[in-house]
Design a protein around this motif. Structure first.
Motif, PDB file in Angstrom:
ATOM      1  N   THR A   1      18.211 -19.854  50.408  1.00  0.00           N
ATOM      2  CA  THR A   1      17.126 -18.872  50.334  1.00  0.00           C
ATOM      3  C   THR A   1      17.200 -17.972  51.552  1.00  0.00           C
ATOM      4  OG1 THR A   1      15.537 -20.314  51.490  1.00  0.00           O
ATOM      5  CG2 THR A   1      15.620 -20.461  49.084  1.00  0.00           C
ATOM      6  N   GLN A   2      16.688 -16.768  51.421  1.00  0.00           N
ATOM      7  CA  GLN A   2      16.712 -15.822  52.536  1.00  0.00           C
ATOM      8  C   GLN A   2      15.809 -16.324  53.668  1.00  0.00           C
ATOM      9  OE1 GLN A   2      17.131 -11.844  51.838  1.00  0.00           O
ATOM     10  NE2 GLN A   2      16.419 -11.175  53.821  1.00  0.00           N
ATOM     11  N   LYS A   3      16.253 -16.097  54.879  1.00  0.00           N
ATOM     12  CA  LYS A   3      15.449 -16.479  56.034  1.00  0.00           C
ATOM     13  C   LYS A   3      14.255 -15.541  56.154  1.00  0.00           C
ATOM     14  CE  LYS A   3      19.002 -18.795  58.702  1.00  0.00           C
ATOM     15  NZ  LYS A   3      18.618 -20.131  58.346  1.00  0.00           N
ATOM     16  N   LYS A   4      13.136 -16.070  56.640  1.00  0.00           N
ATOM     17  CA  LYS A   4      11.945 -15.259  56.874  1.00  0.00           C
ATOM     18  C   LYS A   4      11.705 -15.169  58.373  1.00  0.00           C
ATOM     19  CE  LYS A   4       8.673 -19.030  56.584  1.00  0.00           C
ATOM     20  NZ  LYS A   4       7.477 -19.586  56.035  1.00  0.00           N
ATOM     21  N   GLU A   5      11.150 -14.041  58.775  1.00  0.00           N
ATOM     22  CA  GLU A   5      10.919 -13.805  60.192  1.00  0.00           C
ATOM     23  C   GLU A   5       9.648 -14.514  60.651  1.00  0.00           C
ATOM     24  OE1 GLU A   5      11.241 -10.175  63.391  1.00  0.00           O
ATOM     25  OE2 GLU A   5      11.085  -9.702  61.268  1.00  0.00           O
ATOM     26  N   ILE A   6       9.744 -15.148  61.825  1.00  0.00           N
ATOM     27  CA  ILE A   6       8.607 -15.796  62.465  1.00  0.00           C
ATOM     28  C   ILE A   6       8.535 -15.291  63.901  1.00  0.00           C
ATOM     29  CG2 ILE A   6       8.631 -17.830  60.971  1.00  0.00           C
ATOM     30  CD1 ILE A   6      10.156 -19.321  63.178  1.00  0.00           C
TER      31      ILE A   6
END
Length: 144
Positions: free
Chosen positions: A17-22
């Motif tokens: 899955t695509q990484k999400k920004e944190i």
């Protein structure tokens, strides 16, 4: 000593899955980024990519966002590709050791399929966490 700045931090909760920004995360010794699906007891616990290389790629018409290459940490001000294996990186209290430069891409990613190129295989670097610590966007990254 080279000094850069953390521009982005990205994780994915599941592989594929695509990484999400944190905005911040704990780096866990011997694992990588807390809650990142690619963490574990192996040589590619953390992936890093230079902000400037992403910018150059986007200027060629790619228009990809943070995390699209699968990178965990985006750094401005340091040409990460020039760091040799074994280089030590410090972000606050956390310390990383570079274990791999670039990677072989066995099957082309969605970016390559769309644009005809991907920079992660030649510009990305990988590291292991040797000292745990909390990091956040805006932190300084030092090459020791």
């Amino acid at each position: 000593m080279a000094v850069g700045e953390i521009i982005g931090i990205n994780i994915s909760e599941r592989r594929g899955t695509q990484k999400k920004e944190i905005s911040e995360v704990d780096l866990v010794k011997g694992f990588g980024l807390e809650n990142d699906a690619h963490g574990g007891n192996w040589h590619r616990q953390v992936s890093l990519l230079s902000f400037e290389k992403i910018t150059e790629f986007n200027e060629r018409g790619a228009r990809v966002g943070n995390g699209a290459f699968g990178e965990n940490i985006i750094v401005s001000g340091v040409d990460l590709r020039q760091l040799p294996v074994g280089s030590q990186i410090r972000i606050g209290q956390a310390e990383l050791v570079v274990t791999q430069i670039g990677k072989e891409c066995h099957k082309h990613c969605q970016i390559y399929a769309r644009v005809g190129d991907c920079i992660m295989p030649r510009e990305g670097i990988f590291a292991v966490v040797v000292v745990a610590g909390h990091i956040k966007k805006g932190d300084k990254l030092e090459v020791v």
